[in-house]
Design a protein around this motif. Sequence first.
Motif, PDB file in Angstrom:
ATOM      1  N   LEU B  46       1.248  -1.209   0.408  1.00 40.52           N
ATOM      2  CA  LEU B  46      -0.186  -0.048  -0.076  1.00 40.52           C
ATOM      3  C   LEU B  46       0.669   1.215   0.182  1.00 40.52           C
ATOM      4  O   LEU B  46       0.721   2.239  -0.908  1.00 40.52           O
ATOM      5  CB  LEU B  46      -0.563   0.382   1.122  1.00 40.52           C
ATOM      6  N   ALA B  47       1.750   1.389   0.747  1.00 43.60           N
ATOM      7  CA  ALA B  47       2.710   2.419   0.768  1.00 43.60           C
ATOM      8  C   ALA B  47       4.399   2.586   1.296  1.00 43.60           C
ATOM      9  O   ALA B  47       4.546   1.348   2.366  1.00 43.60           O
ATOM     10  CB  ALA B  47       2.319   3.635   2.102  1.00 43.60           C
ATOM     11  N   TYR B  48       5.381   2.744   1.093  1.00 41.60           N
ATOM     12  CA  TYR B  48       6.354   3.033   2.407  1.00 41.60           C
ATOM     13  C   TYR B  48       7.120   4.319   2.274  1.00 41.60           C
ATOM     14  O   TYR B  48       6.891   4.509   1.929  1.00 41.60           O
ATOM     15  CB  TYR B  48       6.875   1.962   1.677  1.00 41.60           C
ATOM     16  N   PHE B  49       7.666   3.920   3.566  1.00 43.94           N
ATOM     17  CA  PHE B  49       7.933   5.305   4.168  1.00 43.94           C
ATOM     18  C   PHE B  49      10.247   4.832   4.207  1.00 43.94           C
ATOM     19  O   PHE B  49      10.148   3.841   4.583  1.00 43.94           O
ATOM     20  CB  PHE B  49       8.063   5.872   5.277  1.00 43.94           C
ATOM     21  N   ARG B  50      10.906   5.977   3.803  1.00 48.95           N
ATOM     22  CA  ARG B  50      12.289   6.199   3.735  1.00 48.95           C
ATOM     23  C   ARG B  50      12.496   7.001   5.023  1.00 48.95           C
ATOM     24  O   ARG B  50      12.626   7.870   4.088  1.00 48.95           O
ATOM     25  CB  ARG B  50      12.981   5.405   2.544  1.00 48.95           C
ATOM     26  N   ASN B  51      13.110   6.530   5.635  1.00 46.68           N
ATOM     27  CA  ASN B  51      13.133   8.011   6.681  1.00 46.68           C
ATOM     28  C   ASN B  51      12.703   9.169   7.127  1.00 46.68           C
ATOM     29  O   ASN B  51      12.698  10.363   7.381  1.00 46.68           O
ATOM     30  CB  ASN B  51      15.051   8.568   6.236  1.00 46.68           C
ATOM     31  N   ARG B  52      10.823   8.256   6.833  1.00 49.77           N
ATOM     32  CA  ARG B  52      10.034   8.574   7.885  1.00 49.77           C
ATOM     33  C   ARG B  52       9.275   9.942   6.066  1.00 49.77           C
ATOM     34  O   ARG B  52       8.251  10.427   5.829  1.00 49.77           O
ATOM     35  CB  ARG B  52      10.415   9.938   8.436  1.00 49.77           C
ATOM     36  N   ALA B  53       9.809   9.850   5.088  1.00 44.31           N
ATOM     37  CA  ALA B  53       9.668  10.279   4.179  1.00 44.31           C
ATOM     38  C   ALA B  53       8.990   8.883   2.665  1.00 44.31           C
ATOM     39  O   ALA B  53       8.849   8.136   2.541  1.00 44.31           O
ATOM     40  CB  ALA B  53      10.775  10.662   3.150  1.00 44.31           C
ATOM     41  N   PRO B  54       7.315   9.723   2.511  1.00 45.60           N
ATOM     42  CA  PRO B  54       6.222   8.764   1.710  1.00 45.60           C
ATOM     43  C   PRO B  54       7.701   8.196   0.848  1.00 45.60           C
ATOM     44  O   PRO B  54       7.499   9.641  -0.628  1.00 45.60           O
ATOM     45  CB  PRO B  54       4.779   9.460   1.744  1.00 45.60           C
ATOM     46  N   SER B  58       1.922   4.484  -4.377  1.00 47.13           N
ATOM     47  CA  SER B  58       1.061   4.261  -5.654  1.00 47.13           C
ATOM     48  C   SER B  58      -0.216   3.132  -5.233  1.00 47.13           C
ATOM     49  O   SER B  58      -1.108   2.665  -6.081  1.00 47.13           O
ATOM     50  CB  SER B  58       1.563   3.656  -6.758  1.00 47.13           C
ATOM     51  N   GLY B  59       0.010   2.105  -4.578  1.00 48.18           N
ATOM     52  CA  GLY B  59      -0.830   1.098  -4.486  1.00 48.18           C
ATOM     53  C   GLY B  59      -1.836   0.856  -3.812  1.00 48.18           C
ATOM     54  O   GLY B  59      -2.512   0.428  -3.507  1.00 48.18           O
ATOM     55  N   MET B  60      -2.443   1.872  -3.025  1.00 50.54           N
ATOM     56  CA  MET B  60      -3.298   2.765  -2.018  1.00 50.54           C
ATOM     57  C   MET B  60      -4.329   3.274  -2.916  1.00 50.54           C
ATOM     58  O   MET B  60      -4.324   5.053  -3.411  1.00 50.54           O
ATOM     59  CB  MET B  60      -2.228   3.469  -1.041  1.00 50.54           C
ATOM     60  N   PRO B  61      -5.894   3.151  -2.425  1.00 46.91           N
ATOM     61  CA  PRO B  61      -6.757   4.047  -2.922  1.00 46.91           C
ATOM     62  C   PRO B  61      -6.833   5.415  -2.339  1.00 46.91           C
ATOM     63  O   PRO B  61      -7.127   5.460  -1.269  1.00 46.91           O
ATOM     64  CB  PRO B  61      -8.108   2.642  -2.458  1.00 46.91           C
ATOM     65  N   ARG B  64     -10.124   7.428  -0.481  1.00 46.33           N
ATOM     66  CA  ARG B  64     -10.242   6.995   0.789  1.00 46.33           C
ATOM     67  C   ARG B  64      -9.201   6.308   1.810  1.00 46.33           C
ATOM     68  O   ARG B  64      -9.269   6.421   3.292  1.00 46.33           O
ATOM     69  CB  ARG B  64     -10.749   5.706   0.674  1.00 46.33           C
ATOM     70  N   PHE B  65      -8.111   6.064   1.291  1.00 46.21           N
ATOM     71  CA  PHE B  65      -6.583   5.576   2.452  1.00 46.21           C
ATOM     72  C   PHE B  65      -6.012   7.130   2.254  1.00 46.21           C
ATOM     73  O   PHE B  65      -5.631   7.663   1.812  1.00 46.21           O
ATOM     74  CB  PHE B  65      -6.124   4.281   1.765  1.00 46.21           C
ATOM     75  N   SER B  66      -4.689   6.625   3.256  1.00 46.87           N
ATOM     76  CA  SER B  66      -3.821   7.850   4.077  1.00 46.87           C
ATOM     77  C   SER B  66      -2.888   6.989   4.640  1.00 46.87           C
ATOM     78  O   SER B  66      -3.167   6.450   6.055  1.00 46.87           O
ATOM     79  CB  SER B  66      -4.057   9.280   4.421  1.00 46.87           C
ATOM     80  N   ALA B  67      -1.577   7.618   4.568  1.00 44.26           N
ATOM     81  CA  ALA B  67      -0.903   7.040   5.640  1.00 44.26           C
ATOM     82  C   ALA B  67       0.088   7.763   5.406  1.00 44.26           C
ATOM     83  O   ALA B  67       0.552   8.743   4.998  1.00 44.26           O
ATOM     84  CB  ALA B  67      -0.268   5.340   4.175  1.00 44.26           C
TER      85      ALA B  67
END
Lengths: 108, 115
Positions: B46-54, B58-61, B64-67
């Motif tokens: 769905l999402a990934y972060f590196r050093n807190r940065a998104p 792209s896999g997240m709708p 309705r979704f937020s990360a």
Amino acid sequence: KNEVEQSPQNLTAQEGEFITINCSYSVGISALHWLQQHPGGGIVSLFMLSSGKKKHGRLIATINIQEKHSSLHITASHPRDSAVYICAVMDSNYQLIWGAGTKLIIKP
Amino acid sequence: DARVTQTPRHKVTEMGQEVTMRCQPILGHNTVFWYRQTMMQGLELLAYFRNRAPLDDSGMPKDRFSAEMPDATLATLKIQPSEPRDSAVYFCASGRWGPGANVLTFGAGSRLTVL
């Protein structure tokens, strides 16, 4: 063609048998993971490989970077080894690309 | 052993409600992933972060979704409004990559049922 291919998709064996699960990939990778998931359970990272071979208990993982192939072996298999085993490769952008998994059933 | 902690472990909610899932990554890990697992789709990033940065969501709708990762000790995945098709197990994983240090650890997952 999937970037990460696992074989076999399903494997049933008798307790004590030597098990091999294969993973082939087509992208450049920085590391390859073998993961285990029991039915209804969480995901456990078994190994992370970037070269050579690693061993943990009855589990052995090998990787051949030139051939873009990795294998997971289980020696003296036991019913508690029954699980889905997943190969995942980490590409140069630190994205994990998953294989479809191999469902392993070990019969007593 | 250090663990990735996810809460809640189980959540049953009604369609239209907001759902927030939380993940506490392992201290020192610089990458956090959110995955969703369903019987039909398998594991989806769905999402990934590196050093807190998104880095990739792209896999997240998006509607309705937020990360988010408000700080190094907390990652959140929010669904608003939730729909029955969101029913799945949501896994958080944290990792650390670098010379001689490659680690990936999954949380136990949050099982979401949307009625």
